[in-house]
Design a protein around this motif. Structure first.
Motif, mmCIF file in Angstrom:
data_model
loop_
_atom_site.group_PDB
_atom_site.id
_atom_site.type_symbol
_atom_site.label_atom_id
_atom_site.label_comp_id
_atom_site.label_asym_id
_atom_site.label_seq_id
_atom_site.Cartn_x
_atom_site.Cartn_y
_atom_site.Cartn_z
ATOM 1 N N ALA A 56 24.289 48.448 109.809
ATOM 2 C CA ALA A 56 22.882 48.817 110.022
ATOM 3 C C ALA A 56 22.595 49.125 111.480
ATOM 4 O O ALA A 56 21.686 49.910 111.782
ATOM 5 N N PHE A 67 21.167 52.371 110.075
ATOM 6 C CA PHE A 67 19.727 52.324 110.273
ATOM 7 C C PHE A 67 19.026 52.097 108.946
ATOM 8 O O PHE A 67 18.411 51.104 108.738
ATOM 9 N N VAL A 68 19.110 53.039 108.000
ATOM 10 C CA VAL A 68 18.589 52.829 106.659
ATOM 11 C C VAL A 68 19.578 53.417 105.678
ATOM 12 O O VAL A 68 19.995 54.561 105.817
ATOM 13 N N ASP A 87 18.506 47.971 105.912
ATOM 14 C CA ASP A 87 18.168 48.354 107.276
ATOM 15 C C ASP A 87 18.435 47.156 108.177
ATOM 16 O O ASP A 87 18.995 46.148 107.730
ATOM 17 N N THR A 514 14.776 46.904 115.472
ATOM 18 C CA THR A 514 14.259 46.529 114.153
ATOM 19 C C THR A 514 12.739 46.632 114.122
ATOM 20 O O THR A 514 12.156 47.192 113.189
ATOM 21 N N TYR A 524 12.481 55.059 107.025
ATOM 22 C CA TYR A 524 12.676 54.253 105.814
ATOM 23 C C TYR A 524 12.163 55.009 104.594
ATOM 24 O O TYR A 524 12.867 55.140 103.580
#
Length: 544
Positions: A56, A67-68, A87, A514, A524
């Motif tokens: 992630a 990341f996602v 994520d 985050t 997202y």
């Protein structure tokens, strides 16, 4: 994301599910095999959680373009099928759960596993429910994993029997069943308006809702929020928490330290998605309630910490303080405050888990009723006579007491937020964010700062008082018998807090990314809704 790593997203759910099923199949008398299965499963979860955090956090230009990452079960479109989403936040929560679970499990091998034949199965199912709640991308499966987690926790809460434990467990069941009913009502209202339960899809639709539909949507979100706030322990909805947590056996109470964080996690995730800056007229809906409720919870928890004469009650009250701090930070809603809150979430969970495990060992060296006798002596200003005091001069402190004392002092520093450990960094990060350059300093900022400092002072006073009674009072004091397998998990959790302190810059950097992603959820939403589905075609693409 590399193919094999992508499929690991479902592993934190599958591994404990298989382990729990195997534990039920194995003969009840063969508890060593059950324990071995559970230990292997939890170790695998730690490994998988570490890989998922690395995936992630990987830069986009590497083979793990993390990341996602969206995992579609059955290759159904995200809006209609079961979807898991990885994520930075969900990966962090999975790893934290696995590490805390490993410590609690190893501690239970000393004696608690033998009190009930289904301890290991319930433990694994609780891990499954926790990991599923962190990874799911839709509200319906969030409800499913919540119920799996809660069903397992019902049995664990009463593990070891005893009238106080059963009584507190029954209250815990009744409250959570009521909260689950509110969960269903809220989900039903939201679905009636939007026709979807996928979190990303909901976030995509909020801004375009008609006024009539928006009102119903916000009512549904409010009902859903109450259900989560019950689980998060916000005052006055968290009245059940101190009694339940203090009655549970040590390894179960340590695992329960993360249960309130599930409610906080869901509120953070849904609020940032559905009520962020892009939510139109619903932007930041309920933020003032979270902020005020969180600060009231801090005040209530700090008062409970000061009033607690029992160590388990004190630890339970500190959980209330941590929940209030996190909820208030979510209500403030800035990237830097969220960064500090996430750091505080991890540090407070590990320190509370260590304290719950430590308390049983400390209390083992105290005779029954010693705390009550000590309080009575304080009330009447009665001290040990000088002769006893003189006899103790020059007597060496036993090694066991010294180790327990060092661990206790470390827990006190972490919970009070004093240097040099991670509890101080967490509170400093929160205060720095609230009073950062360019920020608007309001009365709320000063009140939040005062509550944060005073709650730390209350924890320091209470922990100092409890430590003096447990380690220095001559009334009912004896050297407890402590196994290595019991002290090592406590030291392991405290070591993790030390690592967070030493590697504070790297941890804060990860959490800042985050928090930034949470405050700007476009990536997202896009990744979840635009993930290709269907079977691979001949050209390597997908057919839809």
């Amino acid at each position: 994301m590399a193919g094999w790593v992508h499929h690991l997203i479902i592993a934190p759910i599958i591994i404990p599910l298989v382990a729990g099923a195997l534990s039920l199949i194995v003969d009840g008398a063969n508890r060593k095999l059950k324990g071995a299965i559970s230990l292997v499963s939890t170790l695998l979860l730690v490994v998988v959680g570490t890989i998922l955090v690395a995936a992630a956090d990987a830069p986009v230009d590497e083979k793990w373009s993390g990341f996602v990452s969206t995992y579609l079960l059955g290759d159904w479109p995200a809006r209609f099928g079961i979807v898991l989403v990885l994520d930075r936040l969900s990966a962090m929560m999975v790893l934290m759960t696995s590490l805390l679970g490993l410590a609690a499990l190893i501690y239970s091998f000393a004696r608690w596993y033998s009190v009930g034949i289904n301890f290991f199965a319930l433990f694994q199912f609780q891990l499954m429910g926790l990991n599923g709640a962190f990874l799911t991308g839709d509200l319906f499966n969030l409800f499913v994993f919540f119920e799996v987690m809660l069903a397992a926790s019902y049995g664990l809460a009463m593990h070891g029997s005893g009238a106080p434990r059963v009584k507190a467990g029954l209250h815990y069941i009744a409250i959570n069943l009521a909260a689950s009913s509110l969960f269903l009502v809220g989900v039903s209202l939201i679905y009636s308006v939007t026709g979807s339960l996928n979190m990303a899809d909901l976030a995509n639709k909020v801004a375009s809702l008609e006024p009539e539909s928006r009102v119903l949507f916000e009512v549904g979100a409010s009902v859903l929020g109450v259900a989560f706030l019950v689980k998060a322990g916000m005052w006055p909805l968290g009245f059940w928490l101190p009694k339940t947590y203090s009655a549970a056996c040590a390894p179960v109470a340590a695992m329960f330290a993360i249960m309130t964080k599930v409610g906080v996690y869901v509120i953070l995730r849904l609020w940032m998605l559905a009520f962020g800056a892009g939510a139109g007229e619903s932007a930041y809906f309920g933020s003032s309630w979270l902020l005020i409720g969180g600060m009231l919870t801090i005040g209530f928890g700090a008062t409970a910490v000061l009033a607690s004469q029992d160590l388990t009650r004190l630890a339970s009250a500190s959980i209330v303080v941590s929940s209030g701090t996190l909820l208030a930070a979510i209500g403030l809603g800035t990237v830097d405050v969220t960064t500090g809150a996430l750091y505080y979430l991890v540090s407070s969970t590990f320190s509370a888990g260590a304290l719950f495990l430590l308390i049983e060992l400390v209390e083992r060296g105290r005779e029954a009723g010693a705390d009550v006798l000590a309080v009575t002596m304080e009330a009447f200003a009665e001290d040990d006579d000088d002769k006893v005091f003189d006899d103790d001069i020059g007597v060496a402190t036993p090694g066991t007491i010294a180790v327990l004392g060092i661990c206790f002092i470390s827990c006190a520093l972490l919970i009070a937020g004093l240097p040099p450990l991670s509890g101080f960094i967490a509170k400093f990060a929160l205060l720095k964010a609230v009073f950062s350059y360019g920020a608007v300093i309001t009365t709320v900022s000063w009140v939040f700062m005062a509550l944060l400092i005073l709650s730390g002072l209350a924890a320091l006073i209470a922990m100092t008082r409890a430590g003096m009674r447990s380690f220095w009072a001559t009334v009912g004091r004896q050297v407890p018998h402590v196994k290595v397998i019991e002290i090592m998990p406590i030291m392991g959790l405290l070591f993790l807090c030390l690592v967070m302190t030493i590697r504070g810059g790297s941890v804060i950097g990860y959490l800042h990314e985050t928090a930034s992603a949470l405050n700007l959820p476009k990536t997202y939403i896009t990744d979840v809704l635009e993930t290709p589905y269907g079977k691979p075609g001949k050209d390597g693409g997908v057919t839809q």
